[in-house]
Design an enzyme around this catalytic site. Sequence first.
Site, PDB file in Angstrom:
ATOM      1  N   LYS A   1     -21.455  -9.616  17.383  1.00 16.52           N
ATOM      2  CA  LYS A   1     -20.428  -9.957  17.228  1.00 16.52           C
ATOM      3  C   LYS A   1     -18.972  -9.394  18.445  1.00 16.52           C
ATOM      4  O   LYS A   1     -19.893  -7.814  18.324  1.00 16.52           O
ATOM      5  CB  LYS A   1     -20.537 -10.213  15.864  1.00 16.52           C
TER       6      LYS A   1
ATOM      7  N   SER B   1     -16.160 -16.573  11.232  1.00 10.57           N
ATOM      8  CA  SER B   1     -16.004 -16.499  12.060  1.00 10.57           C
ATOM      9  C   SER B   1     -17.824 -15.898  12.771  1.00 10.57           C
ATOM     10  O   SER B   1     -17.474 -15.836  14.531  1.00 10.57           O
ATOM     11  CB  SER B   1     -14.831 -15.717  12.703  1.00 10.57           C
TER      12      SER B   1
ATOM     13  N   SER C   1     -17.012 -14.720   6.882  1.00  3.60           N
ATOM     14  CA  SER C   1     -17.733 -15.265   8.009  1.00  3.60           C
ATOM     15  C   SER C   1     -19.184 -14.756   7.922  1.00  3.60           C
ATOM     16  O   SER C   1     -19.215 -14.871   9.293  1.00  3.60           O
ATOM     17  CB  SER C   1     -16.812 -14.569   8.612  1.00  3.60           C
TER      18      SER C   1
END
Length: 470
Positions: free
Chosen positions: A84, A159, A183
């Site tokens: 990420k 997210s 998330s």
Amino acid sequence: MLVAHDRVHAFGDDALGDHDAVALAALVRAGEVSPAELARAAAARAERLQATLNPVAFPAHREPWGAAGADPAAPLFGVPTYLKDNVDLRGLPTGQGSAAFRPRPAGRNSGFTDQFLSTGVTVLGKTRLPEFGLNASTEFAAADPVRNPWNPEHSPGASSGGAAVLVATGAVPLAHANDGGGSIRIPAACCGLVGLKPTRGRLVANDMSRKLPVDLITDGVLTRSVRDSAAFFAAAERYHRNPALPPLGLVEGPGTRRVRIGLVLDSPLAVTDPQTREAVRRTALRLESMGHQVSETTLPFDAAFADDFTLYWGYLAFLIALTGRLTVDRSFRADRLDGLTQGLRRTYLRGMLGTPGMLRRLARVKDSYAGLFQAHDVILSPVLAHVAPPIGHLNPNVPFEELKDRLERYVAFTPVNNIAGGPGIALPTGAAANDLPIGVHLSAAHGDERTLLELAFALEADQPWRRIQD
């Protein structure tokens, strides 16, 4: 790329097939496929998806990271994946999903990145997230959104939305995610995946979380199978095990213990939609049929918790705006932050005198959370109060007060685990009338990821998860 019934995926007849990470690692050990072959197949799949779903922030497809220097004996050696874009990987930029600065290549790996690489994975790049991970949808003020592969008109969650897309579509079998309010679990619920948020301290601390007065961020992975999640945490534990927590080891299937499950259908913060409520009830009935004891209960949190969490959420935005030139990049400009980040910052400035009390109350949430597990071993609830919304519903350009209200009515269950530090897992047990996945949430006492994984194995064996390619 195949498109059917509005679904988008990349499964095909290549080196990846439809294998999960455990199966791919076994093929590599047997010499039936090489890490390079898997990396090329995964990169090709991701590139075919990019124009439609937009999951990748920074590709490293020509020079993947990890395979050449990884230990061939590592449990996930050769498995392709992505990080990420809010953790540092040496040589790649860290963009944080923001247009407020010019991202530059990182000079070193974050501590968690080294733990992630220790499992043997091959990193092919970095996945998109909303600005600094503050939103519950991977959307941007002035850029194309990340789209849900089950229906590209809807949100993939956040997210870790980019990571979820790459796993759900078959580009890679697992991908890094992290969770500061849900998330890992939210995109798992939106995209039909397994998402385990571990106990605080289970993995090497995230670089940002070390600086926070209430550490609410934990790292993990998104996967399509329970055994991949279990394999990742077992592999990560070989690199670092927190002596303050019970060892997890490799969980390989359902447990034999019958547990007491507290059923929560509504949050004090929002009304659960009928489809989500039904998915949770059906999961409760399945668990009862396996011999577990299920009884309804309520969460010991109210609107005051939501107010404190929102103020803390605003505090994070305030810190980003205040210190960005020092902590993010010297090119950082606070006036270029998106509408959500700016609105959260203003919210904090209006209530900042309440910070000491807010921090004291949030610190006590851990004890209230632990009290839940005196009468129950596990809490079953929704992940989200309603099904994944359409693109635009949570866009940062929505007027702030309206957007904040929408977010609070959507993310009504997961933040408790972040503040308390307890583990939670999202499982794709339900489906909405519009074909979008619905996730259910299991929480356990601090350090008891084993029970969550054992229940997840049992549910997966009883009724395998839906496959996007079917």
